[in-house]
Design an enzyme around this catalytic site. Structure first.
Site, PDB file in Angstrom:
ATOM      1  N   GLU A  88      25.964   7.052 -25.049  1.00  0.00           N
ATOM      2  CA  GLU A  88      24.692   7.781 -25.084  1.00  0.00           C
ATOM      3  C   GLU A  88      24.121   8.015 -23.702  1.00  0.00           C
ATOM      4  O   GLU A  88      24.208   7.142 -22.839  1.00  0.00           O
ATOM      5  CB  GLU A  88      23.632   6.941 -25.794  1.00  0.00           C
ATOM      6  CG  GLU A  88      23.879   6.633 -27.209  1.00  0.00           C
ATOM      7  CD  GLU A  88      22.743   5.766 -27.774  1.00  0.00           C
ATOM      8  OE1 GLU A  88      22.837   5.428 -28.950  1.00  0.00           O
ATOM      9  OE2 GLU A  88      21.794   5.430 -27.044  1.00  0.00           O
ATOM     10  N   CYS A 101      18.997   8.864 -18.149  1.00  0.00           N
ATOM     11  CA  CYS A 101      19.260   7.452 -18.412  1.00  0.00           C
ATOM     12  C   CYS A 101      20.716   7.361 -18.852  1.00  0.00           C
ATOM     13  O   CYS A 101      21.103   7.981 -19.844  1.00  0.00           O
ATOM     14  CB  CYS A 101      18.312   6.987 -19.514  1.00  0.00           C
ATOM     15  SG  CYS A 101      18.655   5.339 -20.107  1.00  0.00           S
ATOM     16  N   CYS A 108      27.659  -3.833 -25.882  1.00  0.00           N
ATOM     17  CA  CYS A 108      27.067  -4.774 -24.921  1.00  0.00           C
ATOM     18  C   CYS A 108      27.285  -6.181 -25.462  1.00  0.00           C
ATOM     19  O   CYS A 108      27.282  -6.385 -26.673  1.00  0.00           O
ATOM     20  CB  CYS A 108      25.575  -4.482 -24.787  1.00  0.00           C
ATOM     21  SG  CYS A 108      24.732  -5.522 -23.572  1.00  0.00           S
ATOM     22  N   CYS A 112      20.721  -9.292 -26.971  1.00  0.00           N
ATOM     23  CA  CYS A 112      19.254  -9.324 -27.072  1.00  0.00           C
ATOM     24  C   CYS A 112      18.866  -8.959 -28.508  1.00  0.00           C
ATOM     25  O   CYS A 112      19.415  -8.015 -29.084  1.00  0.00           O
ATOM     26  CB  CYS A 112      18.617  -8.343 -26.096  1.00  0.00           C
ATOM     27  SG  CYS A 112      19.022  -8.715 -24.378  1.00  0.00           S
ATOM     28  N   CYS A 115      17.713  -5.232 -29.583  1.00  0.00           N
ATOM     29  CA  CYS A 115      18.446  -4.091 -29.036  1.00  0.00           C
ATOM     30  C   CYS A 115      19.593  -3.654 -29.942  1.00  0.00           C
ATOM     31  O   CYS A 115      20.405  -4.474 -30.382  1.00  0.00           O
ATOM     32  CB  CYS A 115      18.973  -4.455 -27.658  1.00  0.00           C
ATOM     33  SG  CYS A 115      19.814  -3.089 -26.856  1.00  0.00           S
ATOM     34  N   GLY A 160      24.468  -1.029 -22.659  1.00  0.00           N
ATOM     35  CA  GLY A 160      25.253  -1.900 -21.790  1.00  0.00           C
ATOM     36  C   GLY A 160      24.421  -2.590 -20.741  1.00  0.00           C
ATOM     37  O   GLY A 160      23.266  -2.254 -20.514  1.00  0.00           O
ATOM     38  N   GLU A 161      25.027  -3.590 -20.116  1.00  0.00           N
ATOM     39  CA  GLU A 161      24.372  -4.339 -19.049  1.00  0.00           C
ATOM     40  C   GLU A 161      25.078  -3.965 -17.741  1.00  0.00           C
ATOM     41  O   GLU A 161      26.227  -4.352 -17.520  1.00  0.00           O
ATOM     42  CB  GLU A 161      24.482  -5.848 -19.351  1.00  0.00           C
ATOM     43  CG  GLU A 161      24.103  -6.764 -18.209  1.00  0.00           C
ATOM     44  CD  GLU A 161      22.767  -6.432 -17.529  1.00  0.00           C
ATOM     45  OE1 GLU A 161      21.755  -6.253 -18.205  1.00  0.00           O
ATOM     46  OE2 GLU A 161      22.764  -6.333 -16.282  1.00  0.00           O
ATOM     47  N   SER A 215      14.471  -6.888 -17.130  1.00  0.00           N
ATOM     48  CA  SER A 215      13.995  -6.962 -18.516  1.00  0.00           C
ATOM     49  C   SER A 215      13.540  -8.392 -18.759  1.00  0.00           C
ATOM     50  O   SER A 215      14.345  -9.266 -19.066  1.00  0.00           O
ATOM     51  CB  SER A 215      15.124  -6.590 -19.476  1.00  0.00           C
ATOM     52  OG  SER A 215      15.491  -5.255 -19.264  1.00  0.00           O
ATOM     53  N   LEU A 216      12.250  -8.616 -18.587  1.00  0.00           N
ATOM     54  CA  LEU A 216      11.733  -9.993 -18.644  1.00  0.00           C
ATOM     55  C   LEU A 216      11.340 -10.353 -20.078  1.00  0.00           C
ATOM     56  O   LEU A 216      11.830 -11.333 -20.630  1.00  0.00           O
ATOM     57  CB  LEU A 216      10.540 -10.111 -17.679  1.00  0.00           C
ATOM     58  CG  LEU A 216      10.015 -11.508 -17.422  1.00  0.00           C
ATOM     59  CD1 LEU A 216      11.072 -12.383 -16.764  1.00  0.00           C
ATOM     60  CD2 LEU A 216       8.762 -11.461 -16.537  1.00  0.00           C
ATOM     61  N   HIS A 217      10.439  -9.577 -20.650  1.00  0.00           N
ATOM     62  CA  HIS A 217      10.068  -9.666 -22.062  1.00  0.00           C
ATOM     63  C   HIS A 217       9.427 -10.979 -22.506  1.00  0.00           C
ATOM     64  O   HIS A 217       9.200 -11.175 -23.716  1.00  0.00           O
ATOM     65  CB  HIS A 217      11.274  -9.379 -22.979  1.00  0.00           C
ATOM     66  CG  HIS A 217      11.967  -8.079 -22.718  1.00  0.00           C
ATOM     67  ND1 HIS A 217      11.296  -6.932 -22.356  1.00  0.00           N
ATOM     68  CD2 HIS A 217      13.291  -7.732 -22.759  1.00  0.00           C
ATOM     69  CE1 HIS A 217      12.172  -5.946 -22.190  1.00  0.00           C
ATOM     70  NE2 HIS A 217      13.378  -6.402 -22.408  1.00  0.00           N
ATOM     71  N   ASN A 291      10.430  -0.542 -29.885  1.00  0.00           N
ATOM     72  CA  ASN A 291      10.882   0.562 -30.705  1.00  0.00           C
ATOM     73  C   ASN A 291      11.666  -0.097 -31.841  1.00  0.00           C
ATOM     74  O   ASN A 291      12.813  -0.493 -31.653  1.00  0.00           O
ATOM     75  CB  ASN A 291      11.769   1.471 -29.841  1.00  0.00           C
ATOM     76  CG  ASN A 291      12.072   2.780 -30.502  1.00  0.00           C
ATOM     77  OD1 ASN A 291      11.994   2.913 -31.724  1.00  0.00           O
ATOM     78  ND2 ASN A 291      12.418   3.761 -29.700  1.00  0.00           N
ATOM     79  N   CYS A 334      17.830   2.339 -26.991  1.00  0.00           N
ATOM     80  CA  CYS A 334      19.205   1.992 -26.641  1.00  0.00           C
ATOM     81  C   CYS A 334      20.125   1.790 -27.835  1.00  0.00           C
ATOM     82  O   CYS A 334      19.866   0.926 -28.666  1.00  0.00           O
ATOM     83  CB  CYS A 334      19.175   0.626 -25.972  1.00  0.00           C
ATOM     84  SG  CYS A 334      19.078   0.707 -24.261  1.00  0.00           S
TER      85      CYS A 334
END
Ligand code: SAH
Length: 348
Positions: A88, A101, A108, A112, A115, A160-161, A215-217, A291, A334
């Site tokens: 994507e 993006c 991945c 998470c 995700c 992906g990371e 990406s702390l979250h 999301n 994502c």
């Protein structure tokens, strides 16, 4: 078969010599790839040579599989790699131009919980050619439409990371910043990572000066572990130390992403703890309402709560904003579009 853009121009010259093709063709072939031209559109190479080249190399690393346009102007592309993997890319339209993006992996392995990309784990790393191919392919799509503006900014925030695919990532960065081709400045490139500490430092040590987003979250390790498996490998303290190191070396302001999930990380106390954690840093916090994806059992928060959370951070002296969500009507999060296509085609 090799994608041309996975070879340096020197490597390509060597391969051409083995095939009895003059090495000066390498530059013409490279030019064609950067213009996203396939063999039938290349006019300066003879038919006979093209036949030999075709048997050994792909010019195009990805092609369009499906395009979904959002009411807000965001366009989501499902692209097909030469091995039929679907990836994507998302194109966002701003006043100054386009930001794309891009994805860095098929699937991945970070796991998470919110995700969609990680549903089936990691299938494979994307090659450097496939990462830059997303930009070249979408640029061509734009030039074929009536739109004059082009892609000026790149964010590595798709599936992906990126720091779990370090070698292809850095090859990609070398290609995309190359002054002879699309020459996107490092200032206009951002990477988002869940916090692979050694590779944050390595990126700085290797001399790259792209913008870094973490990406702390979560305001503490306990909550972070509920949302992100990677929190078991690296603590927030280690991540912040790596950010300091990155800032010292690159002088790039570090950004933090904070996806709000109802009842997990969205309380006023969480905001206060986060403010305390990040106080005094040259940083910006992007707050995003989750999301909600069908892959995860998590609820989002309403806009009002997101603004309240943000207000607590800014009152404490931090730079923070609530990110407007783009493309919510086109499976914008994502991995959502890819999963939908996998489901539709019966491919799990
Ligand atoms: N692996 C990288 C980049 C990909 S995800 C990373 O972790 O940063 C890009 C951003 O979108 C990350 O901040 C990620 O946490 C966030 N994200 C993923 N799924 C989301 C969702 N369903 N809702 C809101 N943000 C999401």
């Amino acid at each position: 078969m090799i994608n041309i853009l996975d070879l340096s121009i020197e490597e390509l010259k060597e391969k051409l010599e083995q095939l009895n093709i003059k090495p000066f063709r390498a530059k013409q072939i490279y030019d064609a790839c950067f213009q996203y031209k396939d063999y039938d559109e290349v006019s300066n190479i003879s038919k006979a040579e093209k036949e030999i080249l075709k048997q050994n190399f792909n010019l195009l690393p990805v092609s369009i599989y499906k395009v979904q346009e959002s009411k807000d102007g965001t366009i989501k592309f499902a692209l097909k790699c030469n091995d039929n993997s679907i990836i994507e890319s998302v194109l966002m339209s701003y006043k100054y131009g386009y930001t794309i993006c891009v994805s860095t992996q098929v699937g991945c392995r970070m796991g998470c919980s919110f995700c969609a990309s990680t549903r089936n784990g990691l299938i494979r790393n994307l090659l450097a050619s496939e990462i830059i191919g997303q930009i070249l392919c979408v640029n061509k799509y734009l030039s074929n439409s009536t739109n004059e503006r082009k892609i000026t900014n790149v964010v590595l925030m798709g599936c992906g990371e990126p720091l779990d695919n370090y070698e292809n990532l850095t090859c990609f960065l070398n290609l995309v910043t190359n002054k002879d081709y699309i020459a996107i400045s490092e200032r206009n490139i951002s990477i988002s990572t869940c916090g692979i500490v050694p590779n944050i430092k390595k990126l700085a040590d290797d001399g790259y000066k792209i913008n870094l987003t973490i990406s702390l979250h979560a305001p503490n390790d306990e909550i972070r572990k509920q949302l992100m498996k990677v929190a078991n490998a690296y603590s927030i303290k280690e991540i912040l130390d790596a950010c300091d190191y990155y800032f010292e070396k690159t002088h790039r302001r570090v950004y933090f992403e904070y996806t709000m999930c109802k009842g997990v990380n969205d309380s006023e106390d969480n905001a206060k703890e986060l403010a305390k954690l990040l106080k005094g840093r040259v940083a910006h916090v992007n707050i995003i309402a989750l999301n909600a994806v069908k892959e995860a059992n998590l609820e989002t928060v309403n806009k009002k709560d997101a603004y309240k959370f943000c207000e607590i951070l800014t009152s404490a002296g931090l730079s923070a904003s609530v990110r407007r969500t783009l493309g919510a009507d086109i499976d914008g999060a994502c991995g959502q579009l890819r999963n939908k296509i996998l489901d539709e085609t019966g491919n799990k």
